[in-house]
Design an enzyme around this catalytic site. Structure first.
Site, PDB file in Angstrom:
ATOM      1  N   ALA A  58       0.880  -1.472  -0.255  1.00  0.00           N
ATOM      2  CA  ALA A  58      -0.069  -0.468   0.437  1.00  0.00           C
ATOM      3  C   ALA A  58       0.836   0.985   0.298  1.00  0.00           C
ATOM      4  O   ALA A  58       2.083   1.214   0.923  1.00  0.00           O
ATOM      5  CB  ALA A  58      -1.085   0.605   1.013  1.00  0.00           C
ATOM      6  N   SER A 114       2.710  -2.650   4.235  1.00  0.00           N
ATOM      7  CA  SER A 114       2.842  -1.209   4.476  1.00  0.00           C
ATOM      8  C   SER A 114       4.447  -0.300   3.488  1.00  0.00           C
ATOM      9  O   SER A 114       4.738  -0.991   3.731  1.00  0.00           O
ATOM     10  CB  SER A 114       2.682  -0.743   5.472  1.00  0.00           C
ATOM     11  OG  SER A 114       3.549   0.022   6.230  1.00  0.00           O
ATOM     12  N   ASP A 115       3.723   1.275   2.807  1.00  0.00           N
ATOM     13  CA  ASP A 115       5.186   1.424   2.514  1.00  0.00           C
ATOM     14  C   ASP A 115       5.693   1.834   3.686  1.00  0.00           C
ATOM     15  O   ASP A 115       4.441   2.234   4.572  1.00  0.00           O
ATOM     16  CB  ASP A 115       4.977   3.104   1.708  1.00  0.00           C
ATOM     17  CG  ASP A 115       6.186   2.424   0.420  1.00  0.00           C
ATOM     18  OD1 ASP A 115       6.890   2.283   1.002  1.00  0.00           O
ATOM     19  OD2 ASP A 115       6.415   3.002  -0.939  1.00  0.00           O
ATOM     20  N   TRP A 116       7.261   1.683   3.682  1.00  0.00           N
ATOM     21  CA  TRP A 116       7.981   1.766   4.851  1.00  0.00           C
ATOM     22  C   TRP A 116       7.886   3.220   5.025  1.00  0.00           C
ATOM     23  O   TRP A 116       7.825   4.436   4.821  1.00  0.00           O
ATOM     24  CB  TRP A 116       9.639   2.289   4.466  1.00  0.00           C
ATOM     25  CG  TRP A 116      10.024   0.605   4.553  1.00  0.00           C
ATOM     26  CD1 TRP A 116      11.011   0.531   5.960  1.00  0.00           C
ATOM     27  CD2 TRP A 116       9.479  -0.745   4.745  1.00  0.00           C
ATOM     28  NE1 TRP A 116      11.162  -0.780   5.436  1.00  0.00           N
ATOM     29  CE2 TRP A 116      10.537  -1.843   4.348  1.00  0.00           C
ATOM     30  CE3 TRP A 116       8.355  -0.631   3.447  1.00  0.00           C
ATOM     31  CZ2 TRP A 116      10.085  -3.295   4.112  1.00  0.00           C
ATOM     32  CZ3 TRP A 116       8.754  -2.052   2.734  1.00  0.00           C
ATOM     33  CH2 TRP A 116       8.709  -2.737   3.162  1.00  0.00           C
ATOM     34  N   ALA A 118       4.216   4.259   6.070  1.00  0.00           N
ATOM     35  CA  ALA A 118       3.027   5.377   5.222  1.00  0.00           C
ATOM     36  C   ALA A 118       2.013   4.940   6.659  1.00  0.00           C
ATOM     37  O   ALA A 118       1.001   5.474   6.163  1.00  0.00           O
ATOM     38  CB  ALA A 118       2.451   4.329   4.333  1.00  0.00           C
TER      39      ALA A 118
END
Length: 814
Positions: A190, A222-224, A226
């Site tokens: 995401a 998740s993107d880091w 996010a």
């Protein structure tokens, strides 16, 4: 692992243990859980290479051509082989999950991560991404489809809300992710952005269509950094928060479950997905898919060299290529990128390559003993100096090429010291008590004059040259973007006149403070050559040569994560360089070293134009293979290239009031061109080879019971050499009752024949090519009637046509 076994493991865990598993243990690792027999899983950035857990310049990686180059292959078999290489690299580095492929689209040529995405078209992107996923996952490594979804720009990327209509979302931006799920992708990432009012880590799209309609049974990560909140993200369909430790879940999620805000069943589903992933990659003690035998260094180089040539797009050729090594005479190789090529884009996906073959070295090797090769560097491409390296620098303490990296405590005592190969230290060692990072080098200038030096990072920094202070101050962090904090922190610059051959000691220091990362940069460079003089020298070299090959490139800060481009012009005086060389020598070849479209106002004056993308570590060898005819340029454009920025129909990357409106709907890339009636410089699908082709006949078989159909297209090699042709199919429905593109890409197949031979391409077109999303019905529909089936070598050249009748179409179910 069966669902019953997953349930058994789940029953062994307390709520606290379950929640703990759902946030990373470190930046790149998940938590182990002894009660479930779960080992940690290691995730690593891709897609151009597998970095591993650390930014360590000594732990090198195989560097592939960029994703745009892979999109230009139009060869799913070769893409699968490259996926297998990424899997082998992951095994070598102890990585379980590769964070690739990127399935966002080339919506605007100004997009900063254009180079990290495959194409402008959802069908081509989906097919290429699925092939890479199959290649990675065939060897027990998990792939990750990212960045879900509508993440096509970098401006305000942490907060932007993308406004996109339901049809465009379904038919264009979600379509490649649907293809990835159909290919069995193990994770979906995401993104940072929001879509239609909700940030992606809290967006209902994580549930529908991803987990419901599509049946995705993997992990949504998740993107880091996010994840913004606890309850909304836990309810949305997100499964794993990265990085860790810490973050928005942990104790806060336990409290939310205890309060009845998040059902325990929701947590159980997330843990079950994580355990399922662990079983698939061998982190639960069982075997993952058997790994292939690791490729040897020679095998890796040969595969990457082949990929450079197979992805290179010959945009124009007036007969100058391929060069005949036996009669080449003198070849003038011109341009700074010939010796310092851009092999990869900027940002978190970067790796330290095992070694780079430069174009100049590749051409010299290909022509050794048969032609004379001269080099003129031309004007500078970069406006700012690069990090110091091993050229002209040595460790002040050990005397070896490179720099000295030290970590000091608050009293200036040394805690760590070691040799570095570069002034770009993204993760310098920081033992307990670390307060300051220092990078120093003894530099012996190869040229005198006004040198420029820089120190990069945040907080208090200083830079001295032989104890003369060039920078000293406090430079606060002005961004939350992790790419800027951890990968590309800003530099502060100063200048000093140096004498050629007289060694100086350069020292950069930055203090470490919470929230500012630890990346530290020491850059330096000599005065740039006078552009006019450099162009005259290059033109003189070209005039005295039989053939001139000019290399042009984008700058380091021109294509990178964390920022969008502001224009498509080549930096510096490169356009003037090409104009001068083409005037001096009619046999001028221009090689474009870029990840995305650039303006080429001189393209009609050049005898040949070759697009080499960011070609990875085997850049020079692969480019030389094409220039000298050892390999055919196999690439076809995955993106429509405009003549100039103001000629491009869709360019917007800058939000207004925090929102970025995809007002063009379905019409991006070649679709937008056709709708606007604007002819580009080069169409989607365009690419030349060493022969010519005649398109002779086309027919349609079907539709089959599943709604697919097959196009048979006969083509003939009318040129002097064997070659490969990518036969493309587009559809149109001029009398449609619903809004559609003027025509749209539907499929392709490649043929390979000798001179004078004919071949029939069989292009299977999936049923999805005929479908449109009905907003009123909330489902896919196929409009009855006749569809035009158009066949040719690009979106703008379609000499063959046939008709497909769908008088009684089946209703397409979600």
């Amino acid at each position: 692992m069966t669902e019953e076994e997953l349930d058994r493991l789940l029953g062994k865990l307390s709520l606290g243990e379950k929640v703990r598993m759902l946030t990373g243990a470190t930046t790149w690792r998940t938590h182990a859980e002894p009660a479930a027999g779960l080992a940690p899983m290691v995730l690593s950035d891709g897609p151009a290479g597998v970095r591993g857990e650390a930014w360590d310049e000594r732990d090198t990686s195989a560097l592939l051509p960029c994703a745009s180059a892979l999109g230009a292959l139009w060869d799913e078999g070769l893409v699968e082989r490259l996926g297998g290489l990424l899997a082998a690299e992951a095994r070598r580095k102890g990585v379980d999950v590769v964070l690739a492929p990127t399935l966002n689209l080339h919506r605007s040529p100004l997009g900063g991560r254009h180079f990290e995405c495959f194409s402008e078209d959802p069908e081509l992107t989906g097919r290429t991404g699925a092939a890479l996923i199959r290649g990675i996952q065939a060897h027990g490594i998990a792939a990750t489809a990212k960045h879900y979804v509508a993440n096509e720009a970098e401006t305000e990327r942490l907060t932007v809300d993308v406004r996109v209509g339901e049809r465009a979302l379904r038919e264009v931006y979600l379509a490649p992710f649907a293809a990835a799920v159909a290919a069995g992708v193990r994770l979906v990432m995401a993104g940072y952005n929001g879509v239609n009012g909700a940030t992606m880590t809290e967006n209902a799209l994580l549930t529908e269509p991803l987990k419901g309609e599509w049946g995705f049974d993997g992990v949504v990560v998740s993107d880091w950094g996010a994840v913004r909140g606890t309850t909304a993200s836990a309810l949305s369909g997100l499964d794993l928060v990265m990085p860790g430790p810490g973050g928005a879940w942990g104790d806060a999620l336990v409290t939310a479950v205890d309060a009845g805000l998040v059902p325990v069943e929701t947590v159980d589903d997330k843990v079950r997905r994580l355990l399922r992933l662990a079983g698939r990659v061998g982190a639960l003690g069982g075997p993952a898919a058997p790994p292939a035998s690791p490729p040897g260094p020679g095998d890796v180089r040969r595969l990457l060299r082949r990929t450079v040539a197979a992805s290179a797009v010959l945009l124009r050729n007036d007969g100058v290529l391929p060069l005949d090594p036996g009669t080449a005479g003198t070849v003038a190789v011109i341009g700074a990128p010939a010796t310092r090529p851009r092999t990869q884009g900027g940002g978190s996906a970067g790796v330290f390559p095992q070694g780079v073959t430069t174009p100049l070295d590749g051409i010299r090797e290909a022509l050794a003993g048969r032609a004379r090769v001269v080099h003129a560097p031309g004007p500078a491409v970069e406006r700012l100096p690069p990090p110091l390296g091993t050229d002209g620098c040595r460790d002040p303490r050990g005397g070896l090429p490179g720099v000295l990296v030290r970590t000091l405590d608050a009293r200036g005592r040394e805690l760590y010291a070691g040799q570095g190969l570069s002034g770009r230290q993204l993760e310098p060692p920081t033992p307990p008590g670390a307060r300051t990072v220092e990078i120093s080098a003894v530099l012996t200038p190869d040229a005198g004059g006004a040198w420029t030096f820089g120190v990069g990072g945040f907080g208090r920094m200083s830079l001295t040259v032989d104890d003369r202070v060039l920078v000293d101050g406090v430079f606060p962090r002005a961004t939350d973007d992790p790419a800027a904090v951890h990968v590309s922190p800003p530099c502060q610059y100063g200048g000093l006149r140096l004498e050629a051959g007289r060694a100086v000691r350069v020292v950069a220091r930055r203090e470490l403070a919470p929230g500012t990362g630890r990346a530290t940069l020491l850059a330096g460079g000599p005065p740039a050559p006078d552009p006019a003089a450099a162009i005259r020298e290059a033109a003189d070299a070209a005039r005295a040569a039989d053939t001139a090959v000019v290399f042009v490139a984008t700058a380091r800060d021109g294509e990178s994560e964390g920022q969008d481009r502001t224009g498509l012009g080549l930096p510096g005086a490169q356009d003037a360089l090409v104009r001068a060389v083409t005037r001096a020598n009619a046999r001028t070849v221009v090689v474009v070293n870029a990840g995305g479209p650039v303006e080429m106002p001189w393209r009609d004056a050049a005898a040949a134009v070759l697009l080499a993308w960011f070609p990875g570590q085997e850049a020079g060898a692969g480019i030389a293979d094409v220039l000298c005819g050892a390999a055919e340029p196999g690439g076809r454009l995955p993106t429509t290239w405009g003549a100039a920025l103001d000629d491009v129909p869709v360019t917007g990357t800058r939000p207004e009031g925090g929102a970025l409106d995809y007002a063009e709907g379905l019409h991006i890339g070649h679709r937008a061109r056709l709708r606007a009636g604007r002819r580009p410089a080069y169409w989607f699908g365009h690419g030349l080879g060493w022969t010519t082709w005649a398109y002779e006949a086309a027919a349609v078989d079907g539709p089959a019971p599943d709604g697919s159909f097959t196009v048979r297209a006969r083509v003939r090699n009318t040129g002097p050499r064997r070659g490969r042709e990518v036969v493309q199919v587009y559809l149109a429905k001029p009398d449609s009752a619903v809004e559609r593109p003027h025509r749209w890409f539907a499929g392709y197949a490649a043929v390979d024949t000798g001179p004078g031979e004919a071949a029939t391409a069989h292009i299977t077109v999936a049923a999805r090519a005929l479908r449109h999303w009905s907003v009123a019905d909330g489902g896919w529909r196929v409009e009855p009637g006749a569809y035009q089936v158009l066949v040719g070598p690009s979106a703008g050249e379609l000499p063959l046509s046939a008709t497909l009748d769908t008088a009684e179409p089946p209703v397409a179910r979600p």
